[in-house]
Design an enzyme around this catalytic site. Structure first.
Site, PDB file in Angstrom:
ATOM      1  N   ASP A 157       0.825  -1.206   0.000  1.00  0.00           N
ATOM      2  CA  ASP A 157       0.000   0.000   0.000  1.00  0.00           C
ATOM      3  C   ASP A 157       0.866   1.265   0.000  1.00  0.00           C
ATOM      4  OD1 ASP A 157      -2.456   1.316  -0.023  1.00  0.00           O
ATOM      5  OD2 ASP A 157      -3.269   0.149   1.634  1.00  0.00           O
ATOM      6  N   GLU A 190      -0.982   1.730  -5.207  1.00  0.00           N
ATOM      7  CA  GLU A 190      -0.556   3.127  -5.150  1.00  0.00           C
ATOM      8  C   GLU A 190      -1.695   4.051  -5.594  1.00  0.00           C
ATOM      9  OE1 GLU A 190       1.168   6.616  -7.347  1.00  0.00           O
ATOM     10  OE2 GLU A 190       0.119   4.868  -8.140  1.00  0.00           O
ATOM     11  N   TRP A 191      -2.861   3.471  -5.905  1.00  0.00           N
ATOM     12  CA  TRP A 191      -4.108   4.197  -6.206  1.00  0.00           C
ATOM     13  C   TRP A 191      -4.088   4.942  -7.544  1.00  0.00           C
ATOM     14  CZ3 TRP A 191      -2.753   7.016  -1.162  1.00  0.00           C
ATOM     15  CH2 TRP A 191      -2.721   6.099  -0.104  1.00  0.00           C
ATOM     16  N   GLY A 192      -3.093   4.663  -8.379  1.00  0.00           N
ATOM     17  CA  GLY A 192      -3.051   5.288  -9.700  1.00  0.00           C
ATOM     18  C   GLY A 192      -2.521   6.698  -9.712  1.00  0.00           C
ATOM     19  N   ASP A 212      -9.975   3.584  -3.398  1.00  0.00           N
ATOM     20  CA  ASP A 212     -10.696   2.399  -2.933  1.00  0.00           C
ATOM     21  C   ASP A 212     -12.108   2.314  -3.492  1.00  0.00           C
ATOM     22  OD1 ASP A 212      -8.483   1.840  -1.454  1.00  0.00           O
ATOM     23  OD2 ASP A 212      -9.370   2.349   0.487  1.00  0.00           O
TER      24      ASP A 212
END
Length: 411
Positions: A157, A190-192, A212
């Site tokens: 994460d 890394e959520w983009g 998320d």
């Protein structure tokens, strides 16, 4: 004199080489040969968040078998955040012994005995998102520990990463995993933010493309400084990314919310169909121990899973959209195609699709659906029933927040 000059030049060259750091000994490339189709498994977060313990994980592994999930292709049992205890005096991480009294090695052995694989969670920052010890500064120690426990999959994460650059941080954990010597799937979470689809294929096996997911079909949950996204919002965020995905490197639109109680049966089908069309990892996020029959039927539908797990590994594309109704196509191996008619609207949509009048071409992967020269048999992927051939138009009523998914095969 010449000898001394030669020795001096040699020493200077040697000093220069050492001065360049560890680039000569670190391998920043992921393990090859893993995740050649999108990973399938289960993760604890969506349903249980920080409420994880050894009993839950063992029972979930048991349920993976008894429910038919393993037989359908699900492999990984992934423990998300909050399994961590403290680091010892040498910096090595230990599990929370109140939650995992037998230790991670014993748990991994149990999961492996079921023919399944163990996944763990860590974070590139100083702390995980749940406030547990992160891996920053301890990457090589953590990788050695995970390898010793028998971990097969690492979700990594991006919380509490002040000052870090994503590509460099993920290269560090990849180098650590390579040094540890045990092949593991690396899930880049890394959520983009830093476009991981650009650098991720060499470093990891899948990368999150957004923030998320939130357990609703079509909504946004605003947390103030960040947002969670409904199923349809996550779907929209995949635009422009399909060229980066393929065997061993996948766009990850986050875990599944199927079976968590807020989506309707039609929304569950739409969610699962579209993740299959996206060639997305299929990571269930529900309580496998207490699934109703409807949820089992969605998560174990062999035809939909075959679309997702197709060996070509081509991510599907949106062919058209109008008034909340979308048509998606996905090239499959052996000349097959999948098509999903997605109704995002709140009313029934009447479908009348003339195969011969439509020109379906995938310019990125050079594939074309030749319905003018080839007749395809049509199978309804959800019912397994024949829907005729492409000689005739397909007509159907697609319910609100539902999907019609078909597989086309040359007759």
């Amino acid at each position: 004199m010449k000898l001394r000059f030669f020795l001096l030049i040699t020493m200077l060259a040697s000093t220069a080489a050492f001065g360049q750091g560890n680039n000569y000994v670190q391998n920043y490339k992921k393990y090859d040969g893993l995740a050649l189709t999108p990973p399938m498994g289960w993760n604890s977060w969506n349903k249980f968040a920080c409420n994880v313990d050894e009993k839950l994980i063992r029972e979930t592994a048991d349920a993976m078998l008894s429910s038919g999930m393993k037989q359908a292709g699900y492999t990984y049992i992934n423990i998300d955040d909050c399994w961590h205890g403290e680091r010892d005096s040498l910096g090595f991480i230990h599990p929370d012994l109140k939650r995992f009294p037998s230790g991670m090695k014993a748990l991994a052995d149990y999961i492996h005995s079921k023919g399944l694989k163990l996944g763990l969670y860590s974070d590139a920052g100083s702390q995980t998102c749940g406030g547990r010890p992160g891996s920053r500064g301890f990457e090589f120690q953590d990788a050695l520990t995970y390898a010793g426990w028998g971990v097969d999959y690492l979700k990594y994460d991006w919380c509490n990463t002040e000052g870090l650059k994503a590509e460099g941080a993920y290269k560090t954990i990849t180098a650590a995993l390579r040094k540890a010597g045990r092949p593991m799937v690396l899930s880049i979470c890394e959520w983009g933010t830093d476009k991981p689809w650009i650098w991720g294929p060499a470093v990891g096996h899948l990368w999150r493309t957004s923030g998320d997911i939130f357990n609703c079909f079509d909504c946004i949950e605003d947390h103030g400084t960040w947002k969670s996204w409904g199923v349809m919002q996550i779907l929209d965020k995949q635009d422009g990314l399909r060229e980066y995905a393929g065997p061993g490197h996948w766009n990850d639109p986050d875990m599944l919310e199927i079976g968590n109680g807020k989506l309707t049966a039609g929304e569950d089908r739409a969610h699962f169909s579209m993740w299959a069309m996206l060639a997305a990892p299929l990571i269930a996020g529900n309580d496998l121990r207490n699934m109703n029959q409807e949820t089992k039927q969605v998560l174990t539908n062999k035809k939909i899973i075959s679309i997702n797990q197709d060996s070509l590994g081509i991510q599907g594309f949106r062919y058209s959209k109008a008034n909340g109704f979308e048509i998606w196509f996905k090239p499959l191996s052996n000349g097959k195609w999948a098509v999903s008619f997605l109704n995002r609207s709140s009313e029934v949509k009447k479908l009348d699709f003339d195969w011969k009048k439509e020109k379906v071409k995938d310019d990125i992967f050079n594939k074309q659906l030749n319905t003018n020269t080839v007749v395809y048999k049509i199978e309804n992927a959800w019912t397994g029933k024949s829907s005729g051939t492409t000689k005739n138009s397909i007509k159907a009523d697609v319910p609100a927040h539902d999907v019609l998914t078909l597989i086309l095969e040359e007759s």
